[in-house]
Design a protein around this motif. Structure first.
Motif, PDB file in Angstrom:
ATOM      1  N   ASP A  96       0.809  -1.225   0.000  1.00 18.92           N
ATOM      2  CA  ASP A  96       0.000   0.000   0.000  1.00 18.92           C
ATOM      3  C   ASP A  96       0.841   1.273   0.000  1.00 18.92           C
ATOM      4  OD1 ASP A  96       0.475   0.804   2.894  1.00 18.92           O
ATOM      5  OD2 ASP A  96      -0.561  -1.083   3.241  1.00 18.92           O
ATOM      6  N   THR A  97       2.152   1.136   0.248  1.00 15.18           N
ATOM      7  CA  THR A  97       3.043   2.303   0.254  1.00 15.18           C
ATOM      8  C   THR A  97       4.405   1.906  -0.299  1.00 15.18           C
ATOM      9  OG1 THR A  97       1.971   3.051   2.308  1.00 15.18           O
ATOM     10  CG2 THR A  97       4.015   4.163   1.667  1.00 15.18           C
ATOM     11  N   VAL A  98       4.939   2.735  -1.189  1.00 19.29           N
ATOM     12  CA  VAL A  98       6.321   2.560  -1.660  1.00 19.29           C
ATOM     13  C   VAL A  98       7.088   3.821  -1.296  1.00 19.29           C
ATOM     14  CG1 VAL A  98       7.862   2.179  -3.610  1.00 19.29           C
ATOM     15  CG2 VAL A  98       5.610   1.084  -3.590  1.00 19.29           C
ATOM     16  N   LEU A  99       8.142   3.651  -0.502  1.00 17.51           N
ATOM     17  CA  LEU A  99       9.001   4.764  -0.117  1.00 17.51           C
ATOM     18  C   LEU A  99      10.304   4.666  -0.902  1.00 17.51           C
ATOM     19  CD1 LEU A  99       8.621   4.598   3.782  1.00 17.51           C
ATOM     20  CD2 LEU A  99       7.261   5.938   2.153  1.00 17.51           C
ATOM     21  N   MET A 100      10.709   5.764  -1.495  1.00 16.63           N
ATOM     22  CA  MET A 100      11.933   5.770  -2.292  1.00 16.63           C
ATOM     23  C   MET A 100      13.051   6.481  -1.543  1.00 16.63           C
ATOM     24  SD  MET A 100      10.987   4.104  -4.920  1.00 16.63           S
ATOM     25  CE  MET A 100      12.513   4.291  -5.842  1.00 16.63           C
ATOM     26  N   PRO A 143      -0.012  -1.291  -8.049  1.00 16.52           N
ATOM     27  CA  PRO A 143      -1.141  -0.439  -8.431  1.00 16.52           C
ATOM     28  C   PRO A 143      -1.945   0.110  -7.256  1.00 16.52           C
ATOM     29  CG  PRO A 143      -1.668  -2.746  -8.809  1.00 16.52           C
ATOM     30  CD  PRO A 143      -0.212  -2.694  -8.461  1.00 16.52           C
ATOM     31  N   ASN A 144      -1.819  -0.499  -6.087  1.00 17.57           N
ATOM     32  CA  ASN A 144      -2.586  -0.034  -4.928  1.00 17.57           C
ATOM     33  C   ASN A 144      -1.749   0.796  -3.959  1.00 17.57           C
ATOM     34  OD1 ASN A 144      -4.872  -1.509  -5.857  1.00 17.57           O
ATOM     35  ND2 ASN A 144      -4.003  -3.375  -4.975  1.00 17.57           N
ATOM     36  N   ALA A 145      -0.526   1.119  -4.379  1.00 13.51           N
ATOM     37  CA  ALA A 145       0.414   1.791  -3.469  1.00 13.51           C
ATOM     38  C   ALA A 145       0.476   3.287  -3.709  1.00 13.51           C
ATOM     39  CB  ALA A 145       1.810   1.188  -3.617  1.00 13.51           C
ATOM     40  N   GLU A 146       0.657   4.020  -2.616  1.00 12.86           N
ATOM     41  CA  GLU A 146       1.013   5.430  -2.672  1.00 12.86           C
ATOM     42  C   GLU A 146       2.534   5.502  -2.802  1.00 12.86           C
ATOM     43  OE1 GLU A 146       0.427   9.786  -1.922  1.00 12.86           O
ATOM     44  OE2 GLU A 146      -0.929   8.161  -2.478  1.00 12.86           O
ATOM     45  N   LEU A 147       3.021   6.168  -3.846  1.00 11.23           N
ATOM     46  CA  LEU A 147       4.450   6.327  -4.058  1.00 11.23           C
ATOM     47  C   LEU A 147       4.908   7.623  -3.414  1.00 11.23           C
ATOM     48  CD1 LEU A 147       7.147   5.538  -5.397  1.00 11.23           C
ATOM     49  CD2 LEU A 147       6.356   6.730  -7.461  1.00 11.23           C
ATOM     50  N   ARG A 148       5.931   7.528  -2.546  1.00 14.55           N
ATOM     51  CA  ARG A 148       6.387   8.709  -1.831  1.00 14.55           C
ATOM     52  C   ARG A 148       7.893   8.925  -2.077  1.00 14.55           C
ATOM     53  NH1 ARG A 148       3.755  10.333   3.579  1.00 14.55           N
ATOM     54  NH2 ARG A 148       4.210  12.272   2.471  1.00 14.55           N
ATOM     55  N   VAL A 149       8.226  10.153  -2.464  1.00 16.98           N
ATOM     56  CA  VAL A 149       9.592  10.538  -2.835  1.00 16.98           C
ATOM     57  C   VAL A 149       9.924  11.829  -2.092  1.00 16.98           C
ATOM     58  CG1 VAL A 149      11.094  11.224  -4.759  1.00 16.98           C
ATOM     59  CG2 VAL A 149       9.306   9.500  -5.114  1.00 16.98           C
ATOM     60  N   SER A 150      11.173  11.995  -1.681  1.00 13.30           N
ATOM     61  CA  SER A 150      11.543  13.241  -1.008  1.00 13.30           C
ATOM     62  C   SER A 150      11.306  14.430  -1.937  1.00 13.30           C
ATOM     63  CB  SER A 150      13.011  13.212  -0.570  1.00 13.30           C
ATOM     64  OG  SER A 150      13.869  13.352  -1.680  1.00 13.30           O
TER      65      SER A 150
END
Length: 327
Positions: A136-140, A161-168
């Motif tokens: 559900d979450t991808v942290l980069m 497809p169900n994940a929120e992608l989070r990038v600095s």
């Protein structure tokens, strides 16, 4: 005399039968197998389940390490029995965190960007008992290709497809700036294009957001500023119960050299001097606080502790064992 020869005959017959049987067994042996076991490793950090996922390996030429003579590099590597004749073998790892409320992937691996020896994050995620739909979450940690290409498949669709992608915010501002990319020579533009294509399906689906250092992204997961390798390179500190782990991304590329001498930079650092300061600070904190470390380019599973020695630091890898015993 006859008894003696009788015994000898029986002994020779036994040897002959034994040799013949061994030869038969030898002839029936299958060919040597070249495949390894699926690349995943699981442990607990407090109540959080952390699964290391092996993306594969690549080789880094020693000439990419900066601020150190080649003979000194080889001295460090030789001391650890690391053969660098064809480049230093370097793992690429991602990490899956089950908090009890969220299933979080840190970095997505390289997919097909760097050849057949990489691109195994999703298959190893499945082998570990989860699917890409579960995330559900991808942290980069940052948007270099060996971390970001695995966000999309060969059709340009989101692998998660169900994940929120989070990038600095700092990395997003740098790598996703199309005007900046357009001004660069063509040979320098690829990393920008790859980053933009990797995040595109998440942006279109409204599943993309940025963060800044110090943000608690999910319960017990806090973003830390470890910039230098890229403008917004970030690490993630997990805290659960009395346990802690820093998922540190690319703070170290060559454990054989950069633990012994943290002042060694790598060609890919956007700000080498800052990358060195960051590495020295992170290593010192890891020693002082005694928390776990998970590194994208440490030998798989990439999890361990850092210890101080007479001249620099040492990597102490985790031992294989039951999940609960690794707390």
């Amino acid at each position: 005399m006859s008894t003696y020869f009788s015994k000898c005959s029986h002994s020779l017959l036994a040897v002959a039968v034994s040799v013949g049987w061994a030869a038969t067994v030898q002839a029936e042996l299958p060919t040597q197998q070249q495949e390894q076991a699926p690349g995943w490793f699981r442990m607990l950090v407090g109540e959080y389940e952390v699964t290391a996922l092996y993306d594969g390996h690549t080789a880094i030429d020693t000439s990419l390490l900066k601020g150190i003579e080649q003979d000194e590099i080889l001295r460090h590597l030789d001391a650890l029995f690391i053969d660098a004749e064809n480049g230093m073998q370097t793992a690429v790892n991602a990490f899956l965190i089950h908090t009890g409320e969220n299933l979080v992937l840190v970095d997505a691996g390289s997919a097909a960007c760097f050849g057949p020896s990489l691109g195994q994050v999703e298959s190893n995620l499945r082998a570990s008992g989860y699917t890409s739909d579960d995330v559900d979450t991808v942290l980069m940690t940052h948007l270099h290709p060996d971390h970001a290409c695995g966000l999309t498949n060969e059709n340009g669709e989101a692998v998660y497809p169900n994940a929120e992608l989070r990038v600095s915010q700092a990395d997003a501002d740098f790598w996703l700036d199309e005007a900046r990319a357009a001004e660069l020579p063509e040979e320098e533009r690829d990393f920008f294009v790859i980053a933009q294509e990797a995040v595109s399906p998440y942006q279109k689906a409204g599943r993309f957001s940025s963060f800044t250092p110090g943000d608690e992204l999910l319960k017990g997961i806090v973003a830390q500023d470890t910039h230098g390798h890229t403008p917004g390179h970030s690490s993630f500190m997990l805290n659960s119960d009395e346990d802690a782990m820093l998922v540190w991304g690319d703070v170290v590329h060559s454990y054989g050299v950069q633990f012994a001498d943290p002042s060694v930079a790598i060609e890919f650092d956007s700000d080498p001097e800052q990358a060195i300061r960051t590495r020295e600070s992170v290593l010192e904190s890891a020693v002082a606080d005694k928390h776990w470390v998970a590194g994208a380019h440490m030998p798989f599973p990439g999890i361990g502790h850092v210890a101080k020695d007479e001249t620099g630091y040492r990597w102490l890898p985790i031992e294989f064992g039951p999940v609960a015993d690794n707390k």
